[in-house]
Write an enzyme that holds these catalytic residues in place. Structure first.
Site, short mmCIF file in Angstrom:
data_model
loop_
_atom_site.label_atom_id
_atom_site.label_comp_id
_atom_site.label_asym_id
_atom_site.label_seq_id
_atom_site.Cartn_x
_atom_site.Cartn_y
_atom_site.Cartn_z
N CYS A 17 7.73 -21.54 13.55
CA CYS A 17 7.83 -22.28 14.80
C CYS A 17 6.47 -22.76 15.26
CB CYS A 17 8.42 -21.39 15.87
SG CYS A 17 9.99 -20.67 15.37
N ASN A 118 6.03 -17.57 17.71
CA ASN A 118 5.92 -18.03 16.32
C ASN A 118 5.63 -16.80 15.47
OD1 ASN A 118 3.33 -19.69 14.40
ND2 ASN A 118 5.46 -19.40 13.86
#
Ligand code: AMP
Length: 472
Positions: A17, A118
């Site tokens: 991400c 992330n």
């Protein structure tokens, strides 16, 4: 593909991400949408933004690309506030995925709190099982939500104390941006596996971003990387740096340099583009071949092919042309579509290829689908020989820290020798950069076997953090 009953199943795609946050800028949501746009390569499935308007929080999430989700002026109008975070996600497809879109948002005693992540946690499933037994109701299947519940069950305190306490129980890879009233928080896990950088716009607003290319797009100056194990708290008091975790040796993900990050990013003090070019140079030194032309697989093989051409003295040219209107082939969920995707994406530049001995450069071989198709395509375009050179060592192990890899059994390098892989792909020769060569390309004298300078688990099988949820 729908989520399996076990969301941490090895074969379910894992998050890779992009996170972005701005503190202290009127209408910061517009900058966050731009920042997410620059991080689109890190995730194309869903995106979201949460804004803080003096303690009132506004949220918007959607499926698809950033440009489509935030193209409505009414949506941007709603996201008022001077502190804003956003997230772009790459994960499972299917109807259930909107509930997994981030940033996650929750109301605590202290007020609203939003979190964007992330990376991939390695003990989230075990913690989740315990939390569910204690009565926690999970709304998503992301590992990230575990952090929110740990915060809720923790000792009374403000957002920073609760977040830090929750993270003490968490293992795995995480670069986080979080938002609470008046506060933007950034965290990197103790090993610093995923990137996170700090920037500033004209000496005013602060920016946190997964990659420096996202600072450029909002006109922010790069200040520094967030250090492994560091928590930064950005508020009216400026930037406060905390070190709440026991220190661990830095193990930044080397695959960010090889493939994942954008080449115009600067990560942990290294240019991604220059790293890729140097990898190409070392690859040429290690695995030279008599040929007429060096051809990159666009776009991922371009900088390494330039390096290979420079070091070998062979000409470089664009023998494969890429359509810019299809996404990365890897994101397609079925093998059949993935096969098709390769054709949609690439076409041979026939006049350049015909009659030549080609050195074809790509960054990695995962299942081998791309390589089989491209070698065949070059042969059909009249190539006399096709020598495949790969700017990473063989990917023989799965990633549990946030890069999407299929089950280990599906990795071509898992149970094939290089010669077998070459036969499967149909190339005249195949070579990968060596693990030590990769470290030398990264400016190290070599790989320190006792304490590798990067996380290279996908190549070496040495996991710096035990993937306990996966039973390893
Ligand atoms: P495959 O066709 O399965 O061998 O995949 C190899 C191709 O996928 C290479 O051309 C890479 O550029 C790309 N690739 C490698 N790793 C990833 C990843 N984690 N996510 C998306 N694409 C990837």
């Amino acid at each position: 593909m729908f989520l399996s009953t076990n969301p941490f199943d090895e074969d379910s795609l894992k998050e890779e991400c992009g996170v972005f946050g701005v503190w202290g800028q009127d209408g910061a949501a517009a900058s966050v949408a731009l920042g997410l746009h620059a991080l689109q390569h890190r995730g194309q499935e869903a995106a979201g933004i949460v804004s803080d308007e003096n303690g009132t929080f506004h949220t918007h999430h959607g499926l698809g690309h950033v440009g489509e989700i935030f193209d409505d002026p009414a949506v941007m109008e709603k996201l008022r506030g001077a502190a804003v975070i956003g997230h772009t996600r790459y994960a499972t497809t299917g109807e259930t995925s909107l509930r997994n879109a981030q940033p996650l948002y929750a109301d605590f005693e202290f007020g609203g709190f939003a979190l964007a992540h992330n990376g991939n946690l390695t003990n989230a499933q075990a913690l989740r099982n315990q939390l569910v037994k204690r009565g926690c109701l999970f709304r998503s299947t992301t590992d990230t939500e575990t952090i929110i519940h740990l915060m809720a069950m923790g000792r009374p305190g403000g957002p920073v104390e609760r977040l830090i306490e929750a993270l003490q129980a968490i293992k795995g890879a995480y670069s986080l941006v979080a938002l609470s009233e008046g506060l933007l928080i950034g965290v990197r896990d103790p090993y610093g596996i995923r990137p996170l950088v700090l920037g500033r716009i004209d000496g005013g607003a602060y920016v946190l971003a997964s990659e420096s290319c996202a600072l450029d797009i909002v006109g922010a100056t790069f200040l520094r990387d967030i250090e492994p194990g560091e928590v930064v708290v950005i508020s009216k008091q400026g930037v406060q740096s905390l070190r709440p975790f026991a220190s661990a040796p830095s193990r930044f993900c080397v695959f960010e340099y090889i493939y994942f990050a954008r080449p115009d990013s600067l990560l942990d003090g290294r240019s991604v583009y220059e790293s890729r070019r140097k990898i190409g140079t070392v690859l040429a030194e290690e695995s030279p071949v008599e040929a007429d032309l060096v051809v990159p697989v666009p776009d991922s093989g371009v900088p390494s092919a330039i390096g290979y051409a420079e070091a070998s003295g062979l000409p470089f040219d664009l023998g494969i042309i890429r359509s810019h209107y299809v996404g990365r082939t890897f994101i397609q969920p079925t093998d059949q579509i993935r096969h098709l995707g390769v054709k949609l994406k690439h076409n041979a530049n026939r006049p350049l290829i015909a009659g030549k001995r080609i050195v074809l450069i790509d960054d990695s071989i995962v299942r081998g689908t791309t390589s089989v198709k491209l070698v065949d395509m070059l042969r059909k375009a009249g190539a006399r020989e096709v020598h495949l050179r790969i700017s990473s060592p063989p990917t023989a192990h799965g990633c549990f820290y946030g890069v999407d890899t299929p089950r280990r059994e599906k990795l071509l390098a898992h149970d094939n020798t290089v010669a077998e892989m070459c036969a499967f792909i149909g190339a005249d020769s195949l070579a990968f950069i060596s693990l030590d060569g990769l470290y030398r390309a990264m400016g190290e004298t070599g790989r320190n076997a006792a304490q590798p300078q990067f996380c290279d688990a996908c190549f070496s099988g040495e996991y710096p953090i035990r993937p306990t949820d996966a039973g390893l």
